[in-house]
Design a protein around this motif. Structure first.
Motif, PDB file in Angstrom:
ATOM      1  N   VAL A  49       0.838  -1.208   0.000  1.00 34.58           N
ATOM      2  CA  VAL A  49       0.000   0.000   0.000  1.00 34.58           C
ATOM      3  C   VAL A  49       0.867   1.250   0.000  1.00 34.58           C
ATOM      4  O   VAL A  49       0.598   2.207  -0.732  1.00 34.58           O
ATOM      5  N   ARG A  50       1.923   1.254   0.792  1.00 33.57           N
ATOM      6  CA  ARG A  50       2.823   2.415   0.823  1.00 33.57           C
ATOM      7  C   ARG A  50       3.483   2.635  -0.533  1.00 33.57           C
ATOM      8  O   ARG A  50       3.562   3.766  -1.015  1.00 33.57           O
ATOM      9  N   GLU A  51       3.944   1.550  -1.164  1.00 30.77           N
ATOM     10  CA  GLU A  51       4.585   1.666  -2.468  1.00 30.77           C
ATOM     11  C   GLU A  51       3.605   2.205  -3.511  1.00 30.77           C
ATOM     12  O   GLU A  51       3.929   3.106  -4.288  1.00 30.77           O
ATOM     13  N   ARG A  52       2.398   1.675  -3.518  1.00 32.62           N
ATOM     14  CA  ARG A  52       1.396   2.151  -4.477  1.00 32.62           C
ATOM     15  C   ARG A  52       1.052   3.612  -4.239  1.00 32.62           C
ATOM     16  O   ARG A  52       0.876   4.381  -5.184  1.00 32.62           O
ATOM     17  N   GLU A  54       2.983   5.920  -2.816  1.00 32.71           N
ATOM     18  CA  GLU A  54       4.125   6.736  -3.236  1.00 32.71           C
ATOM     19  C   GLU A  54       4.164   6.878  -4.760  1.00 32.71           C
ATOM     20  O   GLU A  54       4.369   7.973  -5.276  1.00 32.71           O
ATOM     21  N   ASN A  55       3.954   5.774  -5.475  1.00 28.14           N
ATOM     22  CA  ASN A  55       3.947   5.827  -6.944  1.00 28.14           C
ATOM     23  C   ASN A  55       2.831   6.717  -7.456  1.00 28.14           C
ATOM     24  O   ASN A  55       3.011   7.475  -8.408  1.00 28.14           O
ATOM     25  N   TYR A  56       1.669   6.626  -6.831  1.00 25.47           N
ATOM     26  CA  TYR A  56       0.530   7.461  -7.219  1.00 25.47           C
ATOM     27  C   TYR A  56       0.859   8.939  -7.020  1.00 25.47           C
ATOM     28  O   TYR A  56       0.643   9.771  -7.900  1.00 25.47           O
ATOM     29  N   LEU A  57       1.411   9.274  -5.856  1.00 27.14           N
ATOM     30  CA  LEU A  57       1.694  10.669  -5.546  1.00 27.14           C
ATOM     31  C   LEU A  57       2.814  11.235  -6.422  1.00 27.14           C
ATOM     32  O   LEU A  57       2.843  12.433  -6.693  1.00 27.14           O
ATOM     33  N   LYS A  58       3.718  10.388  -6.887  1.00 26.07           N
ATOM     34  CA  LYS A  58       4.801  10.841  -7.760  1.00 26.07           C
ATOM     35  C   LYS A  58       4.338  11.036  -9.201  1.00 26.07           C
ATOM     36  O   LYS A  58       4.965  11.755  -9.964  1.00 26.07           O
ATOM     37  N   ALA A  63      -3.053   8.736 -12.919  1.00 21.84           N
ATOM     38  CA  ALA A  63      -4.273   8.340 -12.212  1.00 21.84           C
ATOM     39  C   ALA A  63      -5.527   8.793 -12.948  1.00 21.84           C
ATOM     40  O   ALA A  63      -6.597   8.259 -12.716  1.00 21.84           O
ATOM     41  N   THR A  64      -5.407   9.750 -13.836  1.00 24.59           N
ATOM     42  CA  THR A  64      -6.585  10.242 -14.543  1.00 24.59           C
ATOM     43  C   THR A  64      -6.724   9.655 -15.938  1.00 24.59           C
ATOM     44  O   THR A  64      -7.653   9.987 -16.650  1.00 24.59           O
ATOM     45  N   ASN A  65      -5.804   8.801 -16.340  1.00 24.61           N
ATOM     46  CA  ASN A  65      -5.851   8.223 -17.686  1.00 24.61           C
ATOM     47  C   ASN A  65      -6.675   6.940 -17.697  1.00 24.61           C
ATOM     48  O   ASN A  65      -6.158   5.846 -17.740  1.00 24.61           O
ATOM     49  N   PHE A  66      -7.984   7.073 -17.654  1.00 28.61           N
ATOM     50  CA  PHE A  66      -8.869   5.933 -17.790  1.00 28.61           C
ATOM     51  C   PHE A  66     -10.078   6.369 -18.602  1.00 28.61           C
ATOM     52  O   PHE A  66     -10.393   7.538 -18.700  1.00 28.61           O
ATOM     53  N   ARG A  99      -3.185  15.390   2.933  1.00 31.86           N
ATOM     54  CA  ARG A  99      -3.385  14.458   4.039  1.00 31.86           C
ATOM     55  C   ARG A  99      -2.656  13.136   3.808  1.00 31.86           C
ATOM     56  O   ARG A  99      -2.071  12.568   4.739  1.00 31.86           O
ATOM     57  N   LEU A 100      -2.684  12.647   2.558  1.00 33.02           N
ATOM     58  CA  LEU A 100      -1.966  11.408   2.242  1.00 33.02           C
ATOM     59  C   LEU A 100      -0.451  11.586   2.421  1.00 33.02           C
ATOM     60  O   LEU A 100       0.216  10.725   2.984  1.00 33.02           O
ATOM     61  N   ARG A 101       0.053  12.710   1.939  1.00 34.49           N
ATOM     62  CA  ARG A 101       1.501  12.966   2.079  1.00 34.49           C
ATOM     63  C   ARG A 101       1.888  13.028   3.552  1.00 34.49           C
ATOM     64  O   ARG A 101       2.918  12.481   3.949  1.00 34.49           O
ATOM     65  N   LYS A 102       1.080  13.700   4.334  1.00 36.21           N
ATOM     66  CA  LYS A 102       1.380  13.823   5.763  1.00 36.21           C
ATOM     67  C   LYS A 102       1.308  12.446   6.446  1.00 36.21           C
ATOM     68  O   LYS A 102       2.190  12.082   7.210  1.00 36.21           O
TER      69      LYS A 102
END
Length: 106
Positions: A49-52, A54-58, A63-66, A99-102
């Motif tokens: 979950v942490r890896e996903r 981090e990848n999402y936030l980077k 995340a919007t390409n659907f 909030r996710l970053r924090k």
């Protein structure tokens, strides 16, 4: 869908849950799980979950390409319903990311 999460004490193998007065449902699904004192999330799952996250936030653009085929009819109805709710009921995407970053120290 409205979700209510409560942590309640078990007494004599029974629990008592009082629902808010504005919760209107004739039937509910109850899932009973032991609290974290008795159940630990496996470390591999926490790491995943942490890896996903981090990848999402980077790479937020990915995340919007659907397309519309990604969402089920139920998802589309839910999104339409939520889109018509008062804006005061939501936080912004920026606030969500903050909030996710924090939370994950990113």
């Amino acid at each position: 869908m409205e979700v209510i999460r409560r942590f309640v004490k078990v007494k004599d193998h029974q629990i008592n849950i009082i629902l808010p007065s504005d919760f209107n449902a004739d039937e509910v699904e109850v899932i009973i799980l032991p609290t974290s004192k008795e159940y630990q999330i496996p470390q591999w799952q926490i790491d995943e979950v942490r890896e996903r996250t981090e990848n999402y936030l980077k790479n937020l653009e990915s995340a919007t390409n659907f397309d519309d085929n990604t969402l089920s009819d139920f998802d589309k109805e839910l999104l339409d319903f939520r889109a018509n709710q008062p804006k005061e009921d939501f936080i912004t995407a920026d606030e969500t990311l903050k909030r996710l970053r924090k939370k994950y120290g990113i």
